[in-house]
Structures are given as C-alpha cells and as structure tokens.
Design a protein around this motif. Structure first.
Motif, short mmCIF file in Angstrom:
data_model
loop_
_atom_site.label_atom_id
_atom_site.label_comp_id
_atom_site.label_asym_id
_atom_site.label_seq_id
_atom_site.Cartn_x
_atom_site.Cartn_y
_atom_site.Cartn_z
N MET A 1 0.85 -1.16 0.00
CA MET A 1 0.00 0.00 0.00
C MET A 1 0.90 1.23 0.00
SD MET A 1 -2.82 1.06 2.88
CE MET A 1 -4.35 0.76 2.07
N SER A 2 0.68 2.11 -0.95
CA SER A 2 1.50 3.31 -1.04
C SER A 2 1.14 4.31 0.05
CB SER A 2 1.30 3.97 -2.41
OG SER A 2 0.00 4.55 -2.49
N LYS A 3 2.01 5.27 0.26
CA LYS A 3 1.74 6.30 1.27
C LYS A 3 0.50 7.10 0.89
CE LYS A 3 6.32 6.97 3.15
NZ LYS A 3 7.39 7.93 3.42
N PHE A 4 0.36 7.38 -0.41
CA PHE A 4 -0.81 8.13 -0.86
C PHE A 4 -2.10 7.36 -0.59
CE2 PHE A 4 -3.97 9.16 -4.12
CZ PHE A 4 -4.15 10.51 -3.85
N THR A 5 -2.09 6.08 -0.92
CA THR A 5 -3.27 5.24 -0.70
C THR A 5 -3.60 5.16 0.78
OG1 THR A 5 -2.71 3.95 -2.65
CG2 THR A 5 -4.27 2.96 -1.12
N ARG A 6 -2.57 5.00 1.59
CA ARG A 6 -2.76 4.93 3.04
C ARG A 6 -3.34 6.24 3.57
NH1 ARG A 6 2.40 3.87 4.88
NH2 ARG A 6 2.16 1.84 3.94
N GLU B 1 -5.19 8.43 1.84
CA GLU B 1 -6.59 8.52 1.40
C GLU B 1 -7.49 7.65 2.26
OE1 GLU B 1 -8.05 10.60 -0.87
OE2 GLU B 1 -6.07 11.49 -0.73
N GLU C 1 -8.34 1.53 -1.04
CA GLU C 1 -7.68 0.28 -0.68
C GLU C 1 -7.66 0.20 0.84
OE1 GLU C 1 -3.35 -1.86 -1.12
OE2 GLU C 1 -3.86 -0.20 -2.42
#
Length: 60
Positions: A1-6, A8, A52
C-alpha cells in the motif's frame, strides 16, 4: 500500500469517525441518516476499488 493510498484511506476513516461522533453528540434522525450514508459511501468505495483497505483491517 503506497503512502498516498494509506493517506486517502486514513482520511476516509477519519471522515467516517467524525460523522459517527456527530451522531453520538446529537442523536437525531438526520445525524443517523448522515452517518449511515457515510458508511454506505465507504462500503461502496471499498467494494468498487475506489479505496484500498489495509489487509489487517479486513475480517476473514
């Protein structure tokens, strides 16, 4: 999980928690409906892949 996804996902959860707190502070029918609408929007976004959810928060 990317930092951006986390980030969001975290924002979505924070908004959901605030809506629920609003209902707890002022338990009116309108606040309840707003909280339910927020829960439905979160569930739909998760179902559609719009957000996600970290695997540790998914019940098996």
């Amino acid at each position: 999980m990317s930092k951006f996804t986390r980030l969001e996902w975290s924002k979505q959860v924070a908004a959901l928690n605030e809506r629920i707190k609003g209902f707890q502070a002022n338990p009116t029918k309108e606040q309840l409906e707003a909280a339910i609408d927020e829960l439905r929007a979160y569930a739909e976004a998760a179902r559609a892949g719009g957000i996600e959810i970290p695997s540790r928060f998914i019940a098996s």
